[in-house]
Design a protein around this motif. Structure first.
Motif, PDB file in Angstrom:
ATOM      1  N   ARG A 242       0.852  -1.198   0.000  1.00 36.93           N
ATOM      2  CA  ARG A 242       0.000   0.000   0.000  1.00 36.93           C
ATOM      3  C   ARG A 242       0.877   1.233   0.000  1.00 36.93           C
ATOM      4  O   ARG A 242       1.932   1.255   0.620  1.00 36.93           O
ATOM      5  CB  ARG A 242      -0.903   0.011   1.227  1.00 36.93           C
ATOM      6  N   ASN A 243       0.424   2.248  -0.717  1.00 36.98           N
ATOM      7  CA  ASN A 243       1.073   3.543  -0.763  1.00 36.98           C
ATOM      8  C   ASN A 243       2.553   3.463  -1.164  1.00 36.98           C
ATOM      9  O   ASN A 243       3.414   4.080  -0.539  1.00 36.98           O
ATOM     10  CB  ASN A 243       0.919   4.285   0.572  1.00 36.98           C
ATOM     11  N   TRP A 244       2.803   2.706  -2.242  1.00 32.91           N
ATOM     12  CA  TRP A 244       4.166   2.630  -2.771  1.00 32.91           C
ATOM     13  C   TRP A 244       4.485   3.939  -3.488  1.00 32.91           C
ATOM     14  O   TRP A 244       3.718   4.404  -4.320  1.00 32.91           O
ATOM     15  CB  TRP A 244       4.309   1.447  -3.725  1.00 32.91           C
ATOM     16  N   ARG A 245       5.610   4.528  -3.116  1.00 34.05           N
ATOM     17  CA  ARG A 245       5.989   5.820  -3.682  1.00 34.05           C
ATOM     18  C   ARG A 245       7.348   5.761  -4.364  1.00 34.05           C
ATOM     19  O   ARG A 245       8.242   5.035  -3.930  1.00 34.05           O
ATOM     20  CB  ARG A 245       6.066   6.875  -2.577  1.00 34.05           C
TER      21      ARG A 245
ATOM     22  N   ARG B 193       9.705   8.805  -7.152  1.00 32.21           N
ATOM     23  CA  ARG B 193       9.704  10.208  -7.576  1.00 32.21           C
ATOM     24  C   ARG B 193       8.562  10.543  -8.524  1.00 32.21           C
ATOM     25  O   ARG B 193       8.096  11.669  -8.572  1.00 32.21           O
ATOM     26  CB  ARG B 193      11.030  10.565  -8.226  1.00 32.21           C
ATOM     27  N   ALA B 194       8.093   9.563  -9.288  1.00 34.33           N
ATOM     28  CA  ALA B 194       7.047   9.810 -10.283  1.00 34.33           C
ATOM     29  C   ALA B 194       5.641   9.846  -9.683  1.00 34.33           C
ATOM     30  O   ALA B 194       4.706  10.295 -10.338  1.00 34.33           O
ATOM     31  CB  ALA B 194       7.107   8.745 -11.376  1.00 34.33           C
ATOM     32  N   GLY B 195       5.476   9.359  -8.457  1.00 36.65           N
ATOM     33  CA  GLY B 195       4.151   9.365  -7.853  1.00 36.65           C
ATOM     34  C   GLY B 195       3.928   8.208  -6.901  1.00 36.65           C
ATOM     35  O   GLY B 195       4.883   7.665  -6.347  1.00 36.65           O
ATOM     36  N   GLU B 196       2.663   7.820  -6.754  1.00 37.00           N
ATOM     37  CA  GLU B 196       2.284   6.808  -5.774  1.00 37.00           C
ATOM     38  C   GLU B 196       1.243   5.858  -6.354  1.00 37.00           C
ATOM     39  O   GLU B 196       0.353   6.271  -7.094  1.00 37.00           O
ATOM     40  CB  GLU B 196       1.691   7.497  -4.544  1.00 37.00           C
ATOM     41  N   ILE B 197       1.378   4.589  -5.992  1.00 35.30           N
ATOM     42  CA  ILE B 197       0.347   3.590  -6.263  1.00 35.30           C
ATOM     43  C   ILE B 197      -0.344   3.325  -4.933  1.00 35.30           C
ATOM     44  O   ILE B 197       0.304   2.960  -3.952  1.00 35.30           O
ATOM     45  CB  ILE B 197       0.936   2.288  -6.828  1.00 35.30           C
ATOM     46  N   ASP B 198      -1.667   3.502  -4.898  1.00 38.32           N
ATOM     47  CA  ASP B 198      -2.400   3.353  -3.643  1.00 38.32           C
ATOM     48  C   ASP B 198      -2.355   1.919  -3.123  1.00 38.32           C
ATOM     49  O   ASP B 198      -2.037   1.690  -1.963  1.00 38.32           O
ATOM     50  CB  ASP B 198      -3.855   3.796  -3.811  1.00 38.32           C
ATOM     51  N   ILE B 199      -2.702   0.958  -3.981  1.00 41.34           N
ATOM     52  CA  ILE B 199      -2.729  -0.445  -3.568  1.00 41.34           C
ATOM     53  C   ILE B 199      -2.179  -1.308  -4.701  1.00 41.34           C
ATOM     54  O   ILE B 199      -2.587  -1.155  -5.856  1.00 41.34           O
ATOM     55  CB  ILE B 199      -4.157  -0.913  -3.225  1.00 41.34           C
ATOM     56  N   VAL B 200      -1.276  -2.215  -4.350  1.00 38.09           N
ATOM     57  CA  VAL B 200      -0.810  -3.243  -5.279  1.00 38.09           C
ATOM     58  C   VAL B 200      -1.349  -4.560  -4.751  1.00 38.09           C
ATOM     59  O   VAL B 200      -1.140  -4.896  -3.587  1.00 38.09           O
ATOM     60  CB  VAL B 200       0.728  -3.297  -5.369  1.00 38.09           C
ATOM     61  N   ALA B 201      -2.076  -5.281  -5.596  1.00 38.45           N
ATOM     62  CA  ALA B 201      -2.710  -6.530  -5.156  1.00 38.45           C
ATOM     63  C   ALA B 201      -2.432  -7.633  -6.178  1.00 38.45           C
ATOM     64  O   ALA B 201      -2.042  -7.379  -7.309  1.00 38.45           O
ATOM     65  CB  ALA B 201      -4.211  -6.327  -4.990  1.00 38.45           C
ATOM     66  N   ARG B 202      -2.693  -8.849  -5.752  1.00 37.59           N
ATOM     67  CA  ARG B 202      -2.555 -10.020  -6.619  1.00 37.59           C
ATOM     68  C   ARG B 202      -3.906 -10.698  -6.687  1.00 37.59           C
ATOM     69  O   ARG B 202      -4.514 -11.004  -5.658  1.00 37.59           O
ATOM     70  CB  ARG B 202      -1.507 -10.982  -6.043  1.00 37.59           C
TER      71      ARG B 202
ATOM     72  N   TRP C 242       7.035  -0.199 -10.655  1.00 36.70           N
ATOM     73  CA  TRP C 242       6.847  -1.141  -9.554  1.00 36.70           C
ATOM     74  C   TRP C 242       7.223  -2.545 -10.004  1.00 36.70           C
ATOM     75  O   TRP C 242       7.893  -3.279  -9.278  1.00 36.70           O
ATOM     76  CB  TRP C 242       5.402  -1.107  -9.049  1.00 36.70           C
ATOM     77  N   LEU C 243       6.805  -2.896 -11.199  1.00 39.02           N
ATOM     78  CA  LEU C 243       7.097  -4.229 -11.725  1.00 39.02           C
ATOM     79  C   LEU C 243       8.609  -4.446 -11.807  1.00 39.02           C
ATOM     80  O   LEU C 243       9.112  -5.480 -11.360  1.00 39.02           O
ATOM     81  CB  LEU C 243       6.451  -4.399 -13.097  1.00 39.02           C
ATOM     82  N   SER C 244       9.320  -3.488 -12.334  1.00 36.17           N
ATOM     83  CA  SER C 244      10.765  -3.672 -12.488  1.00 36.17           C
ATOM     84  C   SER C 244      11.510  -3.579 -11.161  1.00 36.17           C
ATOM     85  O   SER C 244      12.452  -4.326 -10.929  1.00 36.17           O
ATOM     86  CB  SER C 244      11.339  -2.686 -13.501  1.00 36.17           C
ATOM     87  N   GLU C 245      11.074  -2.687 -10.264  1.00 39.77           N
ATOM     88  CA  GLU C 245      11.792  -2.500  -8.998  1.00 39.77           C
ATOM     89  C   GLU C 245      11.405  -3.499  -7.916  1.00 39.77           C
ATOM     90  O   GLU C 245      12.244  -3.883  -7.109  1.00 39.77           O
ATOM     91  CB  GLU C 245      11.564  -1.087  -8.467  1.00 39.77           C
ATOM     92  N   ARG C 246      10.143  -3.904  -7.855  1.00 38.69           N
ATOM     93  CA  ARG C 246       9.671  -4.741  -6.759  1.00 38.69           C
ATOM     94  C   ARG C 246       9.428  -6.187  -7.169  1.00 38.69           C
ATOM     95  O   ARG C 246       9.831  -7.109  -6.490  1.00 38.69           O
ATOM     96  CB  ARG C 246       8.396  -4.152  -6.152  1.00 38.69           C
TER      97      ARG C 246
ATOM     98  N   HIS D 278      11.113 -12.295  -8.675  1.00 40.58           N
ATOM     99  CA  HIS D 278      10.538 -13.274  -9.593  1.00 40.58           C
ATOM    100  C   HIS D 278      11.285 -13.227 -10.920  1.00 40.58           C
ATOM    101  O   HIS D 278      11.752 -12.166 -11.337  1.00 40.58           O
ATOM    102  CB  HIS D 278       9.054 -12.979  -9.835  1.00 40.58           C
ATOM    103  N   ALA D 279      11.348 -14.359 -11.585  1.00 40.54           N
ATOM    104  CA  ALA D 279      12.098 -14.449 -12.836  1.00 40.54           C
ATOM    105  C   ALA D 279      11.375 -13.805 -14.014  1.00 40.54           C
ATOM    106  O   ALA D 279      12.010 -13.434 -14.995  1.00 40.54           O
ATOM    107  CB  ALA D 279      12.396 -15.915 -13.153  1.00 40.54           C
ATOM    108  N   ALA D 280      10.061 -13.692 -13.932  1.00 41.04           N
ATOM    109  CA  ALA D 280       9.291 -13.185 -15.064  1.00 41.04           C
ATOM    110  C   ALA D 280       8.089 -12.398 -14.554  1.00 41.04           C
ATOM    111  O   ALA D 280       7.700 -12.523 -13.395  1.00 41.04           O
ATOM    112  CB  ALA D 280       8.818 -14.353 -15.927  1.00 41.04           C
ATOM    113  N   PRO D 281       7.496 -11.597 -15.420  1.00 42.63           N
ATOM    114  CA  PRO D 281       6.263 -10.902 -15.022  1.00 42.63           C
ATOM    115  C   PRO D 281       5.176 -11.909 -14.653  1.00 42.63           C
ATOM    116  O   PRO D 281       5.252 -13.084 -15.024  1.00 42.63           O
ATOM    117  CB  PRO D 281       5.868 -10.132 -16.286  1.00 42.63           C
ATOM    118  N   PRO D 282       4.154 -11.491 -13.935  1.00 47.90           N
ATOM    119  CA  PRO D 282       3.082 -12.417 -13.545  1.00 47.90           C
ATOM    120  C   PRO D 282       2.392 -13.011 -14.771  1.00 47.90           C
ATOM    121  O   PRO D 282       2.207 -12.327 -15.787  1.00 47.90           O
ATOM    122  CB  PRO D 282       2.126 -11.554 -12.728  1.00 47.90           C
ATOM    123  N   ALA D 283       2.031 -14.273 -14.672  1.00 48.79           N
ATOM    124  CA  ALA D 283       1.430 -14.996 -15.803  1.00 48.79           C
ATOM    125  C   ALA D 283       0.146 -14.325 -16.295  1.00 48.79           C
ATOM    126  O   ALA D 283      -0.138 -14.326 -17.492  1.00 48.79           O
ATOM    127  CB  ALA D 283       1.143 -16.433 -15.391  1.00 48.79           C
ATOM    128  N   GLY D 284      -0.620 -13.744 -15.401  1.00 49.75           N
ATOM    129  CA  GLY D 284      -1.875 -13.104 -15.780  1.00 49.75           C
ATOM    130  C   GLY D 284      -1.728 -11.660 -16.207  1.00 49.75           C
ATOM    131  O   GLY D 284      -2.717 -10.982 -16.477  1.00 49.75           O
TER     132      GLY D 284
END
Length: 126
Positions: free
Chosen positions: A29-32, A34-43, A85-89, A94-100
């Motif tokens: 939650r609230n990942w920040r 310099r470019a901004g913020e993502i309120d919620i990251v979920a799976r 977020w995908l590249s940094e977190r 993980h070896a690859a982006p999420p399958a979905g």
């Protein structure tokens, strides 16, 4: 925290609980950055998707409905933030982006004068 910040935080809490009840796992939650913020990251396990959620909270009778709060400029920023977020977190663990894939959703929380909040969830908005 000012009143606007408290309202936003409350709306994010409501949205996070709603997403969990809908079968998602909140990863962050609230990942920040310099470019901004993502309120919620979920799976979303059922779809195997990574979901970046923008939460908009409004009081009843406010000038604009929460679902109208996502501008094209904000959508473009969310796409950029999702990529960061995908590249940094994600790719750090993980070896690859999420399958979905990755999806950007909008969760609108409307707080009526009486009663509990109303939640609207729009998938794939940006």
């Amino acid at each position: 925290m000012n009143e606007r910040g408290a309202l936003g935080r409350f709306g994010e809490d409501v949205a996070a609980r709603w997403l969990v009840a809908a079968g998602m796992t909140v990863l962050e939650r609230n990942w920040r950055c310099r470019a901004g913020e993502i309120d919620i990251v979920a799976r979303e396990a059922a779809a195997g998707a990574l979901v970046m959620c923008e939460v908009k909270t409004r009081r009843a009778g406010a000038y604009q409905h929460p679902m109208a709060g996502l501008t094209e400029r904000k959508a473009a920023r969310l796409r950029e933030l999702a990529q960061r977020w995908l590249s940094e977190r994600w790719l750090a663990h993980h070896a690859a982006p999420p399958a979905g894939g990755v999806r950007i959703d909008l969760v609108g929380v409307l707080l009526p004068d009486r009663g509990g909040p109303t939640v609207e969830h729009a998938r794939g908005v940006a």
